[in-house]
Design a protein around this motif. Structure first.
Motif, short mmCIF file in Angstrom:
data_model
loop_
_atom_site.label_atom_id
_atom_site.label_comp_id
_atom_site.label_asym_id
_atom_site.label_seq_id
_atom_site.Cartn_x
_atom_site.Cartn_y
_atom_site.Cartn_z
N TRP A 68 0.84 -1.20 0.00
CA TRP A 68 0.00 0.00 0.00
C TRP A 68 0.88 1.26 0.00
O TRP A 68 0.65 2.18 -0.77
CB TRP A 68 -0.94 -0.02 1.21
CG TRP A 68 -1.46 1.30 1.62
CD1 TRP A 68 -1.19 1.97 2.77
CD2 TRP A 68 -2.37 2.15 0.89
NE1 TRP A 68 -1.84 3.18 2.80
CE2 TRP A 68 -2.58 3.31 1.65
CE3 TRP A 68 -3.00 2.05 -0.34
CZ2 TRP A 68 -3.40 4.35 1.24
CZ3 TRP A 68 -3.82 3.09 -0.76
CH2 TRP A 68 -4.01 4.22 0.03
N LEU A 69 1.89 1.29 0.85
CA LEU A 69 2.79 2.45 0.91
C LEU A 69 3.50 2.65 -0.43
O LEU A 69 3.66 3.79 -0.89
CB LEU A 69 3.81 2.29 2.03
CG LEU A 69 3.28 2.38 3.46
CD1 LEU A 69 4.38 2.04 4.46
CD2 LEU A 69 2.69 3.75 3.74
N LYS A 70 3.88 1.57 -1.08
CA LYS A 70 4.51 1.68 -2.40
C LYS A 70 3.51 2.23 -3.43
O LYS A 70 3.89 3.01 -4.31
CB LYS A 70 5.08 0.34 -2.86
CG LYS A 70 6.30 -0.09 -2.06
CD LYS A 70 7.06 -1.24 -2.68
CE LYS A 70 6.23 -2.42 -3.04
NZ LYS A 70 7.01 -3.57 -3.54
N SER A 71 2.26 1.84 -3.32
CA SER A 71 1.22 2.38 -4.23
C SER A 71 1.03 3.87 -4.01
O SER A 71 0.89 4.64 -4.97
CB SER A 71 -0.10 1.65 -4.02
OG SER A 71 0.00 0.30 -4.40
N ALA A 95 8.86 -4.84 12.10
CA ALA A 95 8.09 -5.69 11.19
C ALA A 95 8.45 -5.38 9.74
O ALA A 95 8.59 -6.30 8.92
CB ALA A 95 6.59 -5.49 11.42
N LEU A 96 8.61 -4.10 9.41
CA LEU A 96 8.96 -3.72 8.05
C LEU A 96 10.34 -4.26 7.68
O LEU A 96 10.53 -4.76 6.57
CB LEU A 96 8.93 -2.20 7.90
CG LEU A 96 9.30 -1.65 6.52
CD1 LEU A 96 8.35 -2.20 5.45
CD2 LEU A 96 9.26 -0.14 6.53
N ALA A 97 11.28 -4.21 8.60
CA ALA A 97 12.63 -4.70 8.32
C ALA A 97 12.61 -6.18 7.95
O ALA A 97 13.40 -6.63 7.11
CB ALA A 97 13.54 -4.47 9.53
N HIS A 98 11.70 -6.94 8.54
CA HIS A 98 11.60 -8.37 8.24
C HIS A 98 10.83 -8.63 6.94
O HIS A 98 10.89 -9.72 6.40
CB HIS A 98 10.94 -9.12 9.40
CG HIS A 98 11.87 -9.31 10.53
ND1 HIS A 98 12.90 -10.22 10.51
CD2 HIS A 98 11.96 -8.68 11.71
CE1 HIS A 98 13.58 -10.16 11.63
NE2 HIS A 98 13.04 -9.22 12.38
N ASN A 101 12.74 -6.87 1.01
CA ASN A 101 13.76 -7.48 0.17
C ASN A 101 14.33 -6.42 -0.76
O ASN A 101 15.00 -6.77 -1.74
CB ASN A 101 13.17 -8.63 -0.65
CG ASN A 101 12.73 -9.78 0.22
OD1 ASN A 101 13.38 -10.10 1.21
ND2 ASN A 101 11.63 -10.40 -0.15
N GLU A 102 14.01 -5.17 -0.49
CA GLU A 102 14.40 -4.05 -1.34
C GLU A 102 14.53 -2.80 -0.49
O GLU A 102 14.10 -2.77 0.65
CB GLU A 102 13.34 -3.82 -2.42
CG GLU A 102 11.99 -3.43 -1.82
CD GLU A 102 10.85 -3.44 -2.83
OE1 GLU A 102 10.97 -4.10 -3.86
OE2 GLU A 102 9.85 -2.78 -2.56
N THR A 103 15.11 -1.78 -1.08
CA THR A 103 15.16 -0.48 -0.42
C THR A 103 13.82 0.21 -0.65
O THR A 103 13.37 0.28 -1.80
CB THR A 103 16.30 0.37 -1.00
OG1 THR A 103 17.53 -0.34 -0.83
CG2 THR A 103 16.37 1.72 -0.33
N PRO A 104 13.18 0.71 0.40
CA PRO A 104 11.90 1.39 0.19
C PRO A 104 12.07 2.57 -0.77
O PRO A 104 13.08 3.27 -0.72
CB PRO A 104 11.51 1.89 1.59
CG PRO A 104 12.28 1.03 2.53
CD PRO A 104 13.55 0.68 1.81
N PRO A 105 11.08 2.81 -1.62
CA PRO A 105 11.19 3.91 -2.58
C PRO A 105 10.95 5.28 -1.97
O PRO A 105 11.21 6.30 -2.61
CB PRO A 105 10.10 3.59 -3.60
CG PRO A 105 9.08 2.83 -2.83
CD PRO A 105 9.86 2.04 -1.82
N PHE A 106 10.46 5.32 -0.74
CA PHE A 106 10.14 6.58 -0.08
C PHE A 106 11.15 6.88 1.02
O PHE A 106 11.83 5.99 1.53
CB PHE A 106 8.73 6.52 0.53
CG PHE A 106 8.43 5.24 1.25
CD1 PHE A 106 8.86 5.03 2.55
CD2 PHE A 106 7.73 4.22 0.62
CE1 PHE A 106 8.60 3.85 3.22
CE2 PHE A 106 7.46 3.03 1.27
CZ PHE A 106 7.90 2.85 2.58
N ALA A 107 11.25 8.16 1.35
CA ALA A 107 12.13 8.60 2.44
C ALA A 107 11.42 8.40 3.77
O ALA A 107 10.19 8.34 3.83
CB ALA A 107 12.49 10.07 2.24
N CYS A 108 12.19 8.31 4.84
CA CYS A 108 11.63 8.17 6.19
C CYS A 108 12.19 9.28 7.07
O CYS A 108 13.32 9.71 6.90
CB CYS A 108 11.99 6.82 6.80
SG CYS A 108 11.27 5.41 5.94
N ALA A 109 11.36 9.71 8.01
CA ALA A 109 11.77 10.73 8.98
C ALA A 109 11.27 10.33 10.35
O ALA A 109 10.28 9.62 10.47
CB ALA A 109 11.21 12.10 8.59
#
Length: 116
Positions: A68-71, A95-98, A101-109
């Motif tokens: 969903w976040l990728k969408s 949970a996300l780290a597990h 299998n890829e680098t998330p396309p979005f930035a995190c803060a």
């Protein structure tokens, strides 16, 4: 400020062409099609340049929520809007780290203020 509610999402312009998205209890990440067009329209009407997706109330991120976040990121990219995820809880990050299998396309803060 014009706050809008799309079922399961609270959208608030917070200045400087930035929109804050706070997911609510009614959000169904398995039905991205129901949300993406209204979200894109809202971002365009607001002339947004950045969307901050506040994950402070999301306790766990699984494969479905990550998709969903990728969408959301993809629709933001189509609209020319940068997406930053903010306020991820430690349990959600774990949970996300597990899941990844890829680098998330979005930035995190760390939080919304830092995402601005």
């Amino acid at each position: 400020m014009s706050k809008e509610r799309i079922q399961g999402m609270h959208l608030t312009p917070i200045g400087g062409a930035v929109v804050l998205l706070e997911p609510g209890d009614g959000l169904d990440p398995t039905d991205a099609d129901a949300y993406l067009e209204p979200l894109a329209s809202y971002l365009q009407v607001q002339e947004a340049r950045r969307l901050i997706y506040d994950l402070a109330t999301v306790p766990v991120i699984d494969g479905v929520y990550y998709d969903w976040l990728k969408s959301v990121h993809a629709i933001c990219a189509i609209c020319g809007v940068e997406m930053v995820v903010a306020g991820m809880t430690p349990s959600a990050a774990y949970a996300l780290a597990h899941t990844l299998n890829e680098t998330p396309p979005f930035a995190c803060a760390l939080n919304v203020d830092r995402a601005r």
